[in-house]
Design an enzyme around this catalytic site. Sequence first.
Site, PDB file in Angstrom:
ATOM      1  N   HIS A 330      -2.791 -29.782  77.595  1.00  0.00           N
ATOM      2  CA  HIS A 330      -3.812 -29.048  77.494  1.00  0.00           C
ATOM      3  C   HIS A 330      -4.255 -28.134  78.746  1.00  0.00           C
ATOM      4  O   HIS A 330      -4.063 -28.861  79.964  1.00  0.00           O
ATOM      5  CB  HIS A 330      -5.225 -29.707  76.985  1.00  0.00           C
ATOM      6  N   ASN A 331      -4.553 -26.803  78.513  1.00  0.00           N
ATOM      7  CA  ASN A 331      -4.594 -26.333  79.831  1.00  0.00           C
ATOM      8  C   ASN A 331      -3.510 -26.303  80.672  1.00  0.00           C
ATOM      9  O   ASN A 331      -3.879 -26.382  81.752  1.00  0.00           O
ATOM     10  CB  ASN A 331      -5.986 -26.218  80.408  1.00  0.00           C
ATOM     11  N   GLU A 360       0.221 -25.099  76.442  1.00  0.00           N
ATOM     12  CA  GLU A 360      -0.963 -24.097  76.013  1.00  0.00           C
ATOM     13  C   GLU A 360      -1.220 -23.111  76.952  1.00  0.00           C
ATOM     14  O   GLU A 360      -0.719 -23.072  78.009  1.00  0.00           O
ATOM     15  CB  GLU A 360      -2.233 -24.784  76.016  1.00  0.00           C
ATOM     16  N   ASP A 362      -3.535 -19.817  77.499  1.00  0.00           N
ATOM     17  CA  ASP A 362      -4.911 -19.018  77.154  1.00  0.00           C
ATOM     18  C   ASP A 362      -4.409 -17.616  77.680  1.00  0.00           C
ATOM     19  O   ASP A 362      -4.406 -17.527  79.117  1.00  0.00           O
ATOM     20  CB  ASP A 362      -5.984 -19.795  78.122  1.00  0.00           C
ATOM     21  N   HIS A 375      -8.095 -19.563  82.896  1.00  0.00           N
ATOM     22  CA  HIS A 375      -9.045 -20.256  82.021  1.00  0.00           C
ATOM     23  C   HIS A 375     -10.527 -19.075  81.846  1.00  0.00           C
ATOM     24  O   HIS A 375     -11.229 -19.124  82.865  1.00  0.00           O
ATOM     25  CB  HIS A 375      -9.637 -21.579  82.415  1.00  0.00           C
ATOM     26  N   GLU A 409      -3.671 -19.297  72.651  1.00  0.00           N
ATOM     27  CA  GLU A 409      -5.061 -19.379  72.638  1.00  0.00           C
ATOM     28  C   GLU A 409      -5.459 -17.796  72.759  1.00  0.00           C
ATOM     29  O   GLU A 409      -5.156 -17.283  74.059  1.00  0.00           O
ATOM     30  CB  GLU A 409      -5.982 -19.895  73.666  1.00  0.00           C
TER      31      GLU A 409
END
Length: 781
Positions: A330-331, A360, A362, A375, A409
């Site tokens: 994640h992230n 991931e 973003d 983020h 994302e």
Amino acid sequence: MSCIHKRLKRTKSDEQIFQEQVRKVAKENAKRLGMEGDVDLQFLLTGGELVKVRSSSWQKNRYYKLLEDCRTLWHESHKTFKRNQTFTIDDIDSVRKGRQSEGLNKYTDPSDEERCFSIIFKDRKKNLDLMAANADEAKRWISGLEKIIANMHKLNSQQKTEHWIINSMRKADKNDDNKMNLHELKHFLRQINIQVDDTYAEDLFNKCDTSKSGTLEGSEIKLFYNQLTQRQEIDVIYSKYAQTEGQMSAEDLLNFLKTEQRETVPKEDALRLIEKYELDGTAKQKKHMTKDGFLMYLNQEEGSIFNPAHKQVNQDMSQPLNQYYISSSHNTYLMEDQLKGPSSTEAYIRALTKGCRCVELDCWDGANGEPVIYHGYTLTSKVLFVDVIKAIKDYAFKTSDYPVILSLENHCSVDQQKIMAHHLISILGDALVTKPLGDTMPTHLPSPEELKGKFVIKGKRMNKLDAAFNNDSTIEEETVSEDDEAADYKENGQKDNPTNPPTTQKSNIKLAKELSDIVIYCKSVHFNGFEHAKDKQSFYEMSSFKESKALNLAETSATAYMHHNMDKLSRIYPAGSRTDSSNYNPVPMWNVGCQIVALNFQTPSEEMHLNQGRFLPNGACGYILKPEFQRSLSSQFDPNKLTEGPWLKKKTLHVMVISAQQLPKVNKDKESSIVDPLVKVEIHGVPADTTSQKTNHIDNNGFNPMWNEQFQFDIQVPELAMVRFVVEDYDKRTQNDHIGHYCLPLTSVQNGYRHVPLLTKRGDVICTAGLFVHLILMDAQ
């Protein structure tokens, strides 16, 4: 160490003697490493100037050299209080040739490619970016370091111990006279993590000082080493089975393997072990194993707690993708927390080389038309999308050949989405899945085997997958609902930002056709309940669940959740409130068959230890086949309410924690700091199996503490159980400090007398440290 201690100025003849001694020590250590006379090693021992690169303006010459212990690199520093600095070969994760680090890529010219290399460290320590005077010198530095790292890995546990202890002795020899007096012996014992009273130290010293000279030298130091490293627990086991001329014959060893290790093996296996590990030529000729050979065997993979057959891919890899647990991050772009930490391509490299198979990204609009990854709504730094895709391409399949899922994302405008699609297609090329495998519309997800070496995009898609077989769509863009996690974080960001009042309306985004078209097997859709998913959701449509929602479903609708995961993928992600990048417990999610349980790889934690343990077997390839009862449509398994079924295979695990070896100091800066170790044995699995027990602590002995304490665990669902050993430094006033740990599935545990390696908080092996245990896993009575 001899060349960096401050000393009185030596006379010319003393200096010559000293330098000759240094060369002799270096030669001994080179021989121990199997590198005697190696030209690259000699080059490193001589050392030379390298340019240390920190930024475009900070690029400075520094002298680097390998010290005579052949495991420590020294470099000069211009800091006031750190004139000389060192790090060990054990600290190095890898050496990268060329401008392969983020720093060198950014701050050096492409024409310097052949002169550049980076030293990547195991912990959070920053990469060391270096530039040699020319390409030949760079090659010699890289070759020399890689050879030493490889040869250090090849050393068996005994050899590593000997190498470490002998060099620790040399450090304790303050006046470099190649002798050890009583004061130096006490200093040495503290250095290797043993606190003894003066009487014991004096008794040990006098016992070894056979010449009564007041110092230990030559054979006396060897006697001291033997006294120090004697393993009483091994002596007891060996003497019990060594029934042939005081040694173990092949029959004796076979008896040990069958009786203690519970291995059903032929005599040929015992002969193979003797041939492989016995060092004494006479004993080997007789087909015997000495105590040293026996200890060598116990310290190798055959004597490890982890079944060596599971070090390779050994599971069926031809099942649909959703039938596997998938190691997921994640992230992934973050190196630290998710408020102000740095974003970096390095974070992707580290996750991928640790076997992570779902990363991931973003994505946000960036300057000059180039999308960036960071983020959103925070102060984390930004990294170019194109640089991340290049890094992923270069490192995706170095550890595992099995597919990597890129979880997008997407917060970008249509124009920058088109740029994203362009970068993905042009950089990843044929490795990117851009259409379904085969010529007809599939009915289930492909297998990891079919997707070997491929990249799969997870994200929003405008239409059904059937459209991939007819190219008559002329729509260039379309409004779609935002991804669930993106919407959650937007809501959190708006709550924290007064200029963006929160909205209760589900937000939509415009989606570019180019990006939509490369989403094939992992189309993101909102979860509207299990019945809706069963009736309306296609096999390639998957949902993301916030940890709290997933946990609630796992507790209240476990069987339904498990059936949902039998033909669809589920991704779980941490709550947005975890601004420190902490982790949730992944075990309840695995218990109901969730595949993509995404954790913050950048945060060392118990949860990451469990993740590393879960994905340790099957060649650590990042895919673990779920148990049959999580894949069978007739299964009514509920981890919270255990009923009769194929999952219920009641076992009893007996664990005896015998001893530990060479535990590292927790406070390395304080010489008098000695650990007081205790061992916790934990079971993680279904709620009925989750428990832990611990030993008493041993005062002031991190070198060879002995417990001989026994525990029993009753286990209902062994296929979901994991065993975690944790060694802690006991503190009666504050929380115990973590010394080391090891985690593995119960199904990968070997019976009998076994050595347990220990890992740091970040999951790296502590080279000389370990536990010695005895285990019996048997059917419950």
